[in-house]
Scaffold this active site. Structure first.
Site, PDB file in Angstrom:
ATOM      1  N   GLY A 165      36.415  40.674  45.273  1.00 40.61           N
ATOM      2  CA  GLY A 165      34.987  40.773  44.959  1.00 40.61           C
ATOM      3  C   GLY A 165      34.470  42.195  44.887  1.00 40.61           C
ATOM      4  N   LYS A 237      34.017  34.698  48.627  1.00 40.35           N
ATOM      5  CA  LYS A 237      33.828  33.295  48.995  1.00 40.35           C
ATOM      6  C   LYS A 237      33.528  33.119  50.484  1.00 40.35           C
ATOM      7  CE  LYS A 237      37.161  32.538  45.419  1.00 40.35           C
ATOM      8  NZ  LYS A 237      38.604  32.600  45.145  1.00 40.35           N
ATOM      9  N   GLU A 275      41.245  31.212  37.932  1.00 41.61           N
ATOM     10  CA  GLU A 275      39.821  31.181  38.266  1.00 41.61           C
ATOM     11  C   GLU A 275      38.972  31.156  36.997  1.00 41.61           C
ATOM     12  OE1 GLU A 275      39.807  33.306  42.610  1.00 41.61           O
ATOM     13  OE2 GLU A 275      39.121  34.536  40.928  1.00 41.61           O
ATOM     14  N   ARG A 292      49.392  34.206  43.978  1.00 35.47           N
ATOM     15  CA  ARG A 292      49.722  34.091  45.405  1.00 35.47           C
ATOM     16  C   ARG A 292      49.039  32.851  45.958  1.00 35.47           C
ATOM     17  NH1 ARG A 292      44.509  35.009  46.782  1.00 35.47           N
ATOM     18  NH2 ARG A 292      43.476  36.755  45.782  1.00 35.47           N
TER      19      ARG A 292
HETATM   20  P1  ADP Z   1      37.785  39.347  42.367  1.00 37.09           P
HETATM   21  O1  ADP Z   1      39.175  39.355  41.853  1.00 37.09           O
HETATM   22  O2  ADP Z   1      37.359  40.668  42.901  1.00 37.09           O
HETATM   23  O3  ADP Z   1      37.515  38.206  43.301  1.00 37.09           O
HETATM   24  P2  ADP Z   1      36.613  37.878  40.142  1.00 37.09           P
HETATM   25  O4  ADP Z   1      36.844  38.282  38.739  1.00 37.09           O
HETATM   26  O5  ADP Z   1      37.379  36.706  40.654  1.00 37.09           O
HETATM   27  O6  ADP Z   1      36.850  39.138  41.100  1.00 37.09           O
HETATM   28  O7  ADP Z   1      35.072  37.595  40.369  1.00 37.09           O
HETATM   29  C1  ADP Z   1      34.536  37.338  41.657  1.00 37.09           C
HETATM   30  C2  ADP Z   1      33.137  36.788  41.531  1.00 37.09           C
HETATM   31  O8  ADP Z   1      32.275  37.710  40.824  1.00 37.09           O
HETATM   32  C3  ADP Z   1      33.016  35.500  40.738  1.00 37.09           C
HETATM   33  O9  ADP Z   1      33.328  34.374  41.503  1.00 37.09           O
HETATM   34  C4  ADP Z   1      31.571  35.542  40.317  1.00 37.09           C
HETATM   35  O10 ADP Z   1      30.710  35.174  41.372  1.00 37.09           O
HETATM   36  C5  ADP Z   1      31.347  37.005  40.025  1.00 37.09           C
HETATM   37  N1  ADP Z   1      31.597  37.286  38.585  1.00 37.09           N
HETATM   38  C6  ADP Z   1      32.706  37.805  38.043  1.00 37.09           C
HETATM   39  N2  ADP Z   1      32.603  37.915  36.686  1.00 37.09           N
HETATM   40  C7  ADP Z   1      31.375  37.416  36.378  1.00 37.09           C
HETATM   41  C8  ADP Z   1      30.652  37.249  35.135  1.00 37.09           C
HETATM   42  N3  ADP Z   1      31.168  37.577  33.965  1.00 37.09           N
HETATM   43  N4  ADP Z   1      29.401  36.683  35.221  1.00 37.09           N
HETATM   44  C9  ADP Z   1      28.869  36.332  36.408  1.00 37.09           C
HETATM   45  N5  ADP Z   1      29.486  36.496  37.595  1.00 37.09           N
HETATM   46  C10 ADP Z   1      30.724  37.026  37.588  1.00 37.09           C
END
Ligand code: ADP
Length: 452
Positions: A165, A237, A275, A292
């Site tokens: 995040g 999360k 995801e 993972r």
């Molecule tokens: P990480 O690998 O750091 O967990 P993610 O790409 O999985 O990053 O994104 C984590 C969270 O960030 C998502 O669950 C969502 O809440 C928010 N997020 C990421 N990309 C977007 C987007 N394009 N629009 C809105 N929220 C986003």
């Protein structure tokens, strides 16, 4: 064949892996930093080896020390858990060259998914819908502005090497692009050693939905039903559940099929999680894939009656997936991440656990490395326990979780249990009416109320 597993991790996940390995009749080796000498994973493995000082870069991230520990103890396999070295493709390569089985996907798959922009483009080729955004890394301001203009504000800048995040910045108008681009590049460099960014359209009020994938080395790849992970703070999360109250059967089938096809097309092996963001019109978009085991894997295990770590170990040993034709989901499961932190300021709360009563009973599972008298070191993340509830319906699972958390007692440190109890009794949450904005909105309202 695998006979002895070294677990290159700590905390609840190390214990989780040791537990399954022992059930399978395998020998286990824990590695620990000096401050983890009295940790439960150190005590409950058959053998343990100190691999360095508290600082992760000198212990849990220290590949030569971990490999030496495996050689000294004659471990023939290494499980990386999550975090630390789990998504570093150099680690499986080195394990391979030392004739140690790495319990995870092959290095090229980890590399592919480790570059989040490359993964996005690859998944687009595999026919998964991706969020509209840049085709390449965004470096210059003029470039960033022109892409944002094309896809429409708001947009989100994300670190190519990001995770957990971090390294994400929402840009709401062209006036803010200059500032946000510089901050995001700086943050990405500081956190991941790589300032590269890509851009996506920011999807407001979306749902974070993820699909568990399991693939063996014989070509069987199975995608399981979704985990709803929209209860988040700062893109991290806090609580997860399955099935998602937002996803209907038709959409579930569609996402599972699309994920399975994409995973097959890249020859996915071992455990992985794809995801997605799902918007209000129920359109789904691939976001990233984690190569993972995820923190929240227990809720999938609860509703499918499967041990994912056992599958992962068997797959690494060259065995066939035990459910090549899929599995049937039943009931509802929720996980609350209990962190050692102030429930509202979120400041970590390390220290000694003076007294501890963890919940139990039918349908409750607790994955934790905490015990009474243990001093939590301040050097690592604050996850203290994962409390997981399973019941026939969502309503019953919520009640079960509330009861479990009300009956939990942790003295000596602060935890976020009060926050979880607030979420579980919130009327929107209870109706299943929430998106990724839910917790931030809830916290803003709460802060405003307490100011009055
Ligand atoms: P990480 O690998 O750091 O967990 P993610 O790409 O999985 O990053 O994104 C984590 C969270 O960030 C998502 O669950 C969502 O809440 C928010 N997020 C990421 N990309 C977007 C987007 N394009 N629009 C809105 N929220 C986003």
């Amino acid at each position: 064949m695998i006979s002895k597993i070294l677990v290159a991790n700590r905390g609840e996940i190390a214990l989780r892996i040791i537990r399954t390995a022992r059930e399978m009749g395998l020998r286990t080796v824990a590695v620990y930093s000096v401050v983890d000498k009295n940790s439960l994973h150190t005590m409950l493995a058959h053998e343990s080896v100190c691999i360095g000082p508290a600082k992760a870069s000198e212990s849990y991230l220290n590949i030569p020390n971990i490999i030496s520990a495996a050689q000294i103890t004659k471990a023939d396999a290494i499980h990386p858990g999550y975090g630390f070295l789990a998504e570093n493709p150099r680690f499986p390569e080195i394990c391979d060259s030392e004739d140690i089985t790495f319990i995870g996907p092959p290095a090229p798959l980890i590399s592919l998914m480790g570059d989040k922009n490359a993964a996005r483009l690859e998944m687009k080729k595999a026919k998964l819908p991706v969020i509209p955004g840049s085709n390449d890394v965004v470096v210059e301001l003029s470039e960033a502005k022109s892409i944002a203009k094309k896809i429409g504000y708001p947009v989100i800048l994300k670190a190519v090497s990001g995770g957990g995040g971090r390294g994400m910045r929402i840009v709401r108008s062209p006036n803010h692009m200059d500032e946000q681009l510089s901050i995001a590049q700086y943050e990405a460099k500081a956190a991941f050693g790589d300032p590269s960014l890509y851009m996506e359209k920011y999807i407001a009020n979306a749902h974070h939905i993820e699909i568990q994938v399991v693939g063996d080395t014989k070509g069987h790849v199975i995608a399981l039903g979704e985990r709803e992970c929209s209860v988040q703070r700062k893109h991290q999360k806090v609580l997860e559940e399955t099935p998602s109250p937002f996803i209907d059967e038709k959409l579930r089938k569609k996402i599972i099929k699309a994920t399975q096809d994409a995973a097959v097309s890249i020859g996915y092996q071992s455990l992985g999680t794809f995801e997605f963001l799902v918007d209000n019109e129920k359109r789904f978009y691939f976001m990233e894939a984690n190569t993972r085991v995820q923190v929240e894997h227990p809720i999938t295990e609860m509703v499918y009656g499967v041990d994912l770590i056992k599958e992962q170990i068997k797959i690494a040993a060259g065995e066939k997936l035990s459910f090549p034709h899929g599995l049937q989901m039943s009931g509802h499961s929720i996980e609350c991440r209990i962190n050692a932190e102030d429930p509202y300021t979120f400041i970590p709360s390390a220290g000694k656990i003076e007294f501890l009563v963890l919940p139990g009973g039918q349908g409750i599972r607790v994955d934790s490395a905490a015990y009474r008298g243990w001093t939590i070191p301040p050097d690592y993340d604050s996850l203290l326990a994962k409390v997981v509830a399973k019941a026939p319906t969502r309503r019953e699972a919520i009640r079960k979780m509330q009861t479990a958390l009300e009956m939990t007692t942790i003295v000596g440190i602060k935890t976020n249990i009060p926050l979880h109890l607030n979420i579980l009794s919130n009327s929107d949450f209870k109706k299943g009416n929430y998106s990724i904005q839910f917790l931030e909105n809830f916290l803003t309202k709460k802060a405003a109320r307490s100011k009055k």
